[in-house]
Design an enzyme around this catalytic site. Structure first.
Site, PDB file in Angstrom:
ATOM      1  N   GLN A  70     -14.989  28.385 159.588  1.00  0.00           N
ATOM      2  CA  GLN A  70     -15.576  27.462 158.610  1.00  0.00           C
ATOM      3  C   GLN A  70     -15.902  28.133 157.281  1.00  0.00           C
ATOM      4  O   GLN A  70     -16.547  29.186 157.250  1.00  0.00           O
ATOM      5  CB  GLN A  70     -16.862  26.865 159.177  1.00  0.00           C
ATOM      6  CG  GLN A  70     -17.561  25.901 158.237  1.00  0.00           C
ATOM      7  CD  GLN A  70     -18.642  25.111 158.952  1.00  0.00           C
ATOM      8  OE1 GLN A  70     -19.760  25.579 159.128  1.00  0.00           O
ATOM      9  NE2 GLN A  70     -18.304  23.914 159.397  1.00  0.00           N
TER      10      GLN A  70
ATOM     11  N   THR B 244     -27.994  25.938 151.379  1.00  0.00           N
ATOM     12  CA  THR B 244     -27.971  25.028 152.529  1.00  0.00           C
ATOM     13  C   THR B 244     -27.411  23.649 152.186  1.00  0.00           C
ATOM     14  O   THR B 244     -27.612  23.138 151.091  1.00  0.00           O
ATOM     15  CB  THR B 244     -29.381  24.852 153.131  1.00  0.00           C
ATOM     16  OG1 THR B 244     -29.315  23.870 154.161  1.00  0.00           O
ATOM     17  CG2 THR B 244     -30.394  24.379 152.097  1.00  0.00           C
ATOM     18  N   GLU B 245     -26.729  23.078 153.196  1.00  0.00           N
ATOM     19  CA  GLU B 245     -26.291  21.695 153.107  1.00  0.00           C
ATOM     20  C   GLU B 245     -27.497  20.765 152.932  1.00  0.00           C
ATOM     21  O   GLU B 245     -27.376  19.658 152.414  1.00  0.00           O
ATOM     22  CB  GLU B 245     -25.571  21.360 154.425  1.00  0.00           C
ATOM     23  CG  GLU B 245     -24.842  20.057 154.440  1.00  0.00           C
ATOM     24  CD  GLU B 245     -23.910  20.011 155.642  1.00  0.00           C
ATOM     25  OE1 GLU B 245     -22.970  20.813 155.703  1.00  0.00           O
ATOM     26  OE2 GLU B 245     -24.152  19.183 156.538  1.00  0.00           O
TER      27      GLU B 245
ATOM     28  N   ARG C 267     -18.107  19.515 156.533  1.00  0.00           N
ATOM     29  CA  ARG C 267     -17.958  20.713 155.696  1.00  0.00           C
ATOM     30  C   ARG C 267     -16.507  21.014 155.343  1.00  0.00           C
ATOM     31  O   ARG C 267     -16.211  21.428 154.215  1.00  0.00           O
ATOM     32  CB  ARG C 267     -18.562  21.920 156.403  1.00  0.00           C
ATOM     33  CG  ARG C 267     -20.053  21.870 156.381  1.00  0.00           C
ATOM     34  CD  ARG C 267     -20.675  23.080 157.004  1.00  0.00           C
ATOM     35  NE  ARG C 267     -22.119  22.958 156.908  1.00  0.00           N
ATOM     36  CZ  ARG C 267     -22.975  23.756 157.533  1.00  0.00           C
ATOM     37  NH1 ARG C 267     -22.531  24.724 158.308  1.00  0.00           N
ATOM     38  NH2 ARG C 267     -24.268  23.584 157.389  1.00  0.00           N
TER      39      ARG C 267
ATOM     40  N   HIS D  20     -18.117  27.460 154.203  1.00  0.00           N
ATOM     41  CA  HIS D  20     -19.228  26.596 153.795  1.00  0.00           C
ATOM     42  C   HIS D  20     -18.997  26.174 152.355  1.00  0.00           C
ATOM     43  O   HIS D  20     -18.716  27.013 151.504  1.00  0.00           O
ATOM     44  CB  HIS D  20     -20.561  27.331 153.929  1.00  0.00           C
ATOM     45  CG  HIS D  20     -21.750  26.426 153.847  1.00  0.00           C
ATOM     46  ND1 HIS D  20     -22.139  25.815 152.687  1.00  0.00           N
ATOM     47  CD2 HIS D  20     -22.619  26.006 154.809  1.00  0.00           C
ATOM     48  CE1 HIS D  20     -23.207  25.063 152.930  1.00  0.00           C
ATOM     49  NE2 HIS D  20     -23.516  25.171 154.209  1.00  0.00           N
TER      50      HIS D  20
ATOM     51  N   LEU E 280     -25.744  31.809 150.966  1.00  0.00           N
ATOM     52  CA  LEU E 280     -25.668  30.419 151.402  1.00  0.00           C
ATOM     53  C   LEU E 280     -26.635  29.538 150.610  1.00  0.00           C
ATOM     54  O   LEU E 280     -27.792  29.888 150.413  1.00  0.00           O
ATOM     55  CB  LEU E 280     -26.028  30.367 152.891  1.00  0.00           C
ATOM     56  CG  LEU E 280     -26.153  28.991 153.533  1.00  0.00           C
ATOM     57  CD1 LEU E 280     -24.804  28.293 153.532  1.00  0.00           C
ATOM     58  CD2 LEU E 280     -26.673  29.131 154.951  1.00  0.00           C
TER      59      LEU E 280
ATOM     60  N   PHE F 146     -28.023  15.297 156.946  1.00  0.00           N
ATOM     61  CA  PHE F 146     -27.082  16.413 156.894  1.00  0.00           C
ATOM     62  C   PHE F 146     -25.663  15.855 156.975  1.00  0.00           C
ATOM     63  O   PHE F 146     -25.479  14.675 157.312  1.00  0.00           O
ATOM     64  CB  PHE F 146     -27.349  17.352 158.079  1.00  0.00           C
ATOM     65  CG  PHE F 146     -27.748  18.748 157.682  1.00  0.00           C
ATOM     66  CD1 PHE F 146     -28.840  18.969 156.875  1.00  0.00           C
ATOM     67  CD2 PHE F 146     -27.017  19.853 158.118  1.00  0.00           C
ATOM     68  CE1 PHE F 146     -29.215  20.258 156.514  1.00  0.00           C
ATOM     69  CE2 PHE F 146     -27.386  21.140 157.769  1.00  0.00           C
ATOM     70  CZ  PHE F 146     -28.480  21.346 156.963  1.00  0.00           C
TER      71      PHE F 146
ATOM     72  N   ARG G 215     -17.410  22.673 162.671  1.00  0.00           N
ATOM     73  CA  ARG G 215     -18.798  22.504 163.096  1.00  0.00           C
ATOM     74  C   ARG G 215     -19.571  21.663 162.087  1.00  0.00           C
ATOM     75  O   ARG G 215     -19.393  21.811 160.881  1.00  0.00           O
ATOM     76  CB  ARG G 215     -19.491  23.868 163.225  1.00  0.00           C
ATOM     77  CG  ARG G 215     -20.970  23.752 163.522  1.00  0.00           C
ATOM     78  CD  ARG G 215     -21.615  25.082 163.817  1.00  0.00           C
ATOM     79  NE  ARG G 215     -21.759  25.943 162.659  1.00  0.00           N
ATOM     80  CZ  ARG G 215     -22.705  25.816 161.721  1.00  0.00           C
ATOM     81  NH1 ARG G 215     -23.579  24.832 161.783  1.00  0.00           N
ATOM     82  NH2 ARG G 215     -22.775  26.668 160.724  1.00  0.00           N
TER      83      ARG G 215
ATOM     84  N   HIS H  76     -18.128  31.400 156.491  1.00  0.00           N
ATOM     85  CA  HIS H  76     -19.477  31.131 156.988  1.00  0.00           C
ATOM     86  C   HIS H  76     -19.617  31.206 158.498  1.00  0.00           C
ATOM     87  O   HIS H  76     -20.567  31.788 159.006  1.00  0.00           O
ATOM     88  CB  HIS H  76     -19.886  29.737 156.498  1.00  0.00           C
ATOM     89  CG  HIS H  76     -21.269  29.317 156.880  1.00  0.00           C
ATOM     90  ND1 HIS H  76     -22.381  30.049 156.520  1.00  0.00           N
ATOM     91  CD2 HIS H  76     -21.739  28.228 157.563  1.00  0.00           C
ATOM     92  CE1 HIS H  76     -23.471  29.433 156.975  1.00  0.00           C
ATOM     93  NE2 HIS H  76     -23.109  28.348 157.626  1.00  0.00           N
TER      94      HIS H  76
END
Lengths: 587, 230
Positions: A240, A254-255, A286, A242, A252, A119, A398, A353
């Site tokens: 944040q 996902t990362e 991010r 995203h 979303l 991640f 974050r 996000h």
């Protein structure tokens, strides 16, 4: 009017991961616990978390909690409180095992251990090679965790108030929180829940922005309740975006899609993250990736006829990896873009996000605010955990996979400290009638009949305003105008009216109360963002492009009264290890 | 596009009615967005919704006779006039909002949680990828209720028959290599109603927005019962 009163040891507002993990601990210890949630618990927004939860289990690559701590401090752009970060990274390991024991269906490695993926912002050995730290249940980790926690709460016989909306906190003249006034949505009846302790676990407020990954219910209710009860909120300028929301729609992606090997390209087919983060590339933090995408688009290298997005490429990974590791992403792409991401790239754009800021707490999840004895003074009886809280483990930015971790660790910490508080404060305090008056007045305000603007019009204007004036890149003039407009909009709410005054399941009334909340947290966000004259983490000022540790390595506190912003020191001292001093942040 | 929605406000109406709205469509528009446009015209129109992407399970409803989630149902796939009604067989609270209590009670009745009797290890309970794969198609349920409220057996006996959603979860825990309560779970499912009212009509499979297969799960439970019996 005869208001019904109920009495509990612990009132938990919100039934996402933080609230349910606190409830599970307390209910298992036979305390009288009430969980109040405006939706049925498994509809809480934890359900939408995708990629995973970080813990240095070292199942795939070497790892330890101290590396995780370094990454989190660096990711926070040195604004995170290091005692809280140490707590979180240490506790991560037993927390994930505890979840697994509770039944979470984590994906598995061939040796039977929990699957962990790469991640963003995660390294081995304090900034070295990429780490694999994010424990995943395919790309439905939040769903798996939320349902498991709800299921274990059924087993523990937790008392749920489903579809009950928390209106405001009850706080006596000594500043002690005594519970909350809530509204049963199905009947429209207000109800007083008197409780020795109250935990706010109400999640985020992405609905304040027009395009967001957040659900309709994410309206900052707990933060606004705290503000109205005279408690400040902290670091609200750090919101944040995203990097990969579905362009124009906001769902979303996902990362984990990049963690599995996906990467971003611009209109020229160039893998542009090479220029912004030569080492970490697409798995930079991010804030870094979001700014890179917006910069590419601003400089004319966006994709599509309007050059308004970039592409996330997964097709080189093979259908097996994409369909097995990212089934939820495949669904979202099929439904909302009509593509198979194993064959075609996904159109993405940075999307509102996550709130790094929130209600200030210490690492026991006690709400802290300066009253007499400095900034870390506990507000008696009040706790906060999860996205609505600011403990602060995320600081200015974050890391992906740290949000599920935050809610679980500090949800449980809240449960633990509530047990201690209950043993020291075994009796209910008397509830003075006058604490109810302003809350009932607020409810009555929305009962006024007559002509006036509808709530949804004001709400749409608010969301547009926040997007235009408080986005990825910020400057003084844009934000100052934003504050001015928001003051005008706040006036408009005084003249807004509901047309529907029915009692039974009146969703219009709930949305009006949510609008009150959104305006308060929107003002906190803009005011803090305008005040902070530096760039740090997610807060990027065009007019102050550098981080300024001399003047600004400090938290912001916002009070509702007078829209006041003040400073609060960062807790730079960890519990057992050396502090990580601020360094230039490169990926 | 013409959309006819079910209206009933117990404080005002003595019986339900259908109300027509004309909604301007946009490319890629989902039914939920159309319903929000209707709400902007008439804020008294009630329906549940939240995530907008098919994971929270709030906006199950009956559209042109078929249960679905409004947020992942494209308007382009629907024939006009679109008839939107509450999930069938449940008491209506207001407009599209139904009382799901019985559905949740049946879910809770199958002990939908992992039961482990041995002492817990310090680390994770090991599970092979193949054992974990058995949970795919089971754990993803979002409790939207589309399946159970499409099931004639559940319409007739919602208090006695667990219904497809709850039974899918019953199998999810029976199928989990970590669970240690197989016998108790099977014993609890015995009798003419809880499990055996399923007549494999398969409406549940047809409507599940997550493409899960409760009928197959129910079949697996029956097989396991048979295995245990002999």
């Amino acid at each position: 009017m005869g208001l019904q009163h109920r009495h509990f040891d612990a009132l938990i507002i919100g039934a996402g991961g933080a609230g349910l993990n606190a409830a599970l601990r307390l209910a298992s210890a036979n305390h009288r616990v009430a969980v109040v949630s405006k939706v049925f618990p498994t509809r809480s927004h934890t359900v939408a978390a995708q990629g995973g939860v970080n813990a240095a289990l070292a199942n795939v690559l070497p790892d330890n909690w101290h590396w995780h701590m370094f990454d989190t401090v660096k990711g926070s752009d040195y604004l995170g409180d290091q005692d809280a970060i140490e707590t979180m990274c240490r506790e991560a390991i037993p927390t994930v095992y505890e979840l697994e024991h509770a039944g979470v269906p984590f994906s598995r490695l061939d040796n039977g251990k929990i699957y962990q993926r790469a991640f963003g912002g995660m390294s081995q050995n304090f900034g070295g090679e990429q780490a694999a730290r994010t424990c995943a249940a395919a790309d439905r980790t939040g769903h798996a965790i939320l349902h498991t926690l709800y299921q274990q709460n059924i087993r523990a016989r937790t008392h749920f108030f489903d579809e009950v909306f928390a209106v405001d906190l009850l706080r006596d003249d000594a500043g002690v929180v005594l519970g909350a006034l809530v509204l049963d949505i199905a009947t429209g009846e207000p109800l007083v829940i008197e409780s020795k302790t109250t935990l706010l676990a109400t999640g985020g407020y992405g609905q304040v922005f027009r395009t967001t990954t957040n659900a309709f219910i994410n309206t900052g209710d707990g933060m606004a309740m705290a503000l109205r009860a005279g408690v400040p909120v902290q670091d609200m300028e750090f919101y944040q975006f995203h990097p990969t929301g579905v362009a124009g729609k906001g769902m979303l992606i996902t990362e984990g899609a990049r963690g599995e090997g996906g990467y971003l390209i611009n209109a020229q087919g160039e893998r542009f993250m090479e220029r912004y983060a030569p080492n970490a590339l697409d798995l930079a933090s991010r804030d870094v990736v979001a700014r890179a995408i917006v910069t590419e688009i601003r400089e004319g290298r966006g994709c599509g006829p309007h050059q308004d997005h970039v592409l996330l490429k997964l097709d080189h990974l093979g259908a097996d990896v994409v369909h097995h590791r990212l089934p939820g992403i495949v669904d979202i792409c099929r439904v909302f873009q009509g593509i198979d991401p194993a064959k075609q790239p996904i159109q993405v754009f940075p999307t509102a996000h996550y709130a790094m800021g929130g209600i200030p707490t210490d690492r026991a999840a006690r709400v802290v605010a300066p009253v007499h004895k400095g900034p870390e003074e506990a507000v008696p009886g009040l706790y906060a955990a999860g996205e609505c809280a600011c403990v602060s483990v995320h600081g200015a930015n974050r890391l992906g996979g740290n949000s599920l971790l935050d809610i679980l660790v500090f949800g449980r910490a809240a449960g633990q400290d509530i047990e201690r508080y209950l043993s020291e404060n075994p009796h209910h305090r008397p509830l003075p009638q006058h604490t109810l008056d302003p809350i009932l007045a607020r409810l009555e305000r929305w009962d006024r009949h007559g002509e006036g603007e509808p709530v949804h019009v004001v709400k749409a204007d608010l969301r547009k305003l926040m997007e235009d004036h408080c986005g990825v890149f910020r400057d003084h003039d844009t934000m100052a105008k934003g504050v001015e407009k928001l003051r005008t909009l706040r006036e408009r709410i005084e003249h807004a009216r509901l047309q529907d005054h029915s009692q039974i399941f009146n969703t219009a009334r709930i949305e009006a109360l949510e609008l009150d909340n959104l305006v308060d947290v929107g003002m906190a966000t803009l005011a803090c963002a305008l005040a902070r004259e530096e760039s740090r983490g997610a807060h990027s000022r065009i007019d102050f492009p550098e981080r300024d540790d001399v003047h600004w390595m400090q938290h912001s506190l916002f009070w509702r009264e007078g829209d006041r912003v003040e400073a609060k020191p960062v807790r730079t001292k960890p519990l057992t290890v050396e502090s990580f001093p601020p360094k230039a942040r490169v990926y | 596009m013409k959309i006819r929605v079910y209206r009933f406000n117990p404080e005002r109406d003595t019986k339900p009615r259908m109300q027509s709205f004309e909604v301007a469509t946009r490319p890629g528009m989902m039914l939920r967005e159309a319903l929000l446009d209707i709400r902007a015209l008439d804020e008294s129109f009630g329906f549940r919704h939240s995530c907008g992407e098919g994971v929270c399970g709030s906006d199950g409803m009956n559209v042109n006779g078929v249960n679905c989630l409004a947020c992942i149902t494209p308007l382009a796939d629907l024939t006009e006039p679109v008839e939107v009604r509450p999930l069938p067989g449940r008491p209506v609270i207001r407009d599209l909002i139904v009382d799901m209590s019985q559905f949740y009670l049946q879910y809770k009745a199958v002990q939908p949680y992992l039961i482990r009797k041995e002492p817990l290890p310090e680390q994770e309970i090991p599970q092979t990828p193949a054992e974990r794969d058995r949970l795919d198609g089971l754990y993803e349920c979002i409790l939207c209720g589309c399946c159970s409220t499409a099931c004639p057996s559940f319409w007739w006996n919602p208090d006695k028959f667990h219904g497809p959603a709850a039974l899918l979860q019953a199998w999810r825990f029976l199928a989990d290599s970590r669970d240690q309560a197989t016998d108790e779970r099977l014993d609890a499912l015995d009798g003419p109603y809880k499990l055996f009212r399923c007549h494999s009509i398969m409406n549940c499979v047809a409507v599940c927005p997550k493409e899960l297969n409760p009928t197959k799960a129910i079949g697996h439970i029956k097989e396991l019962m048979l295995e245990k019996a002999v």
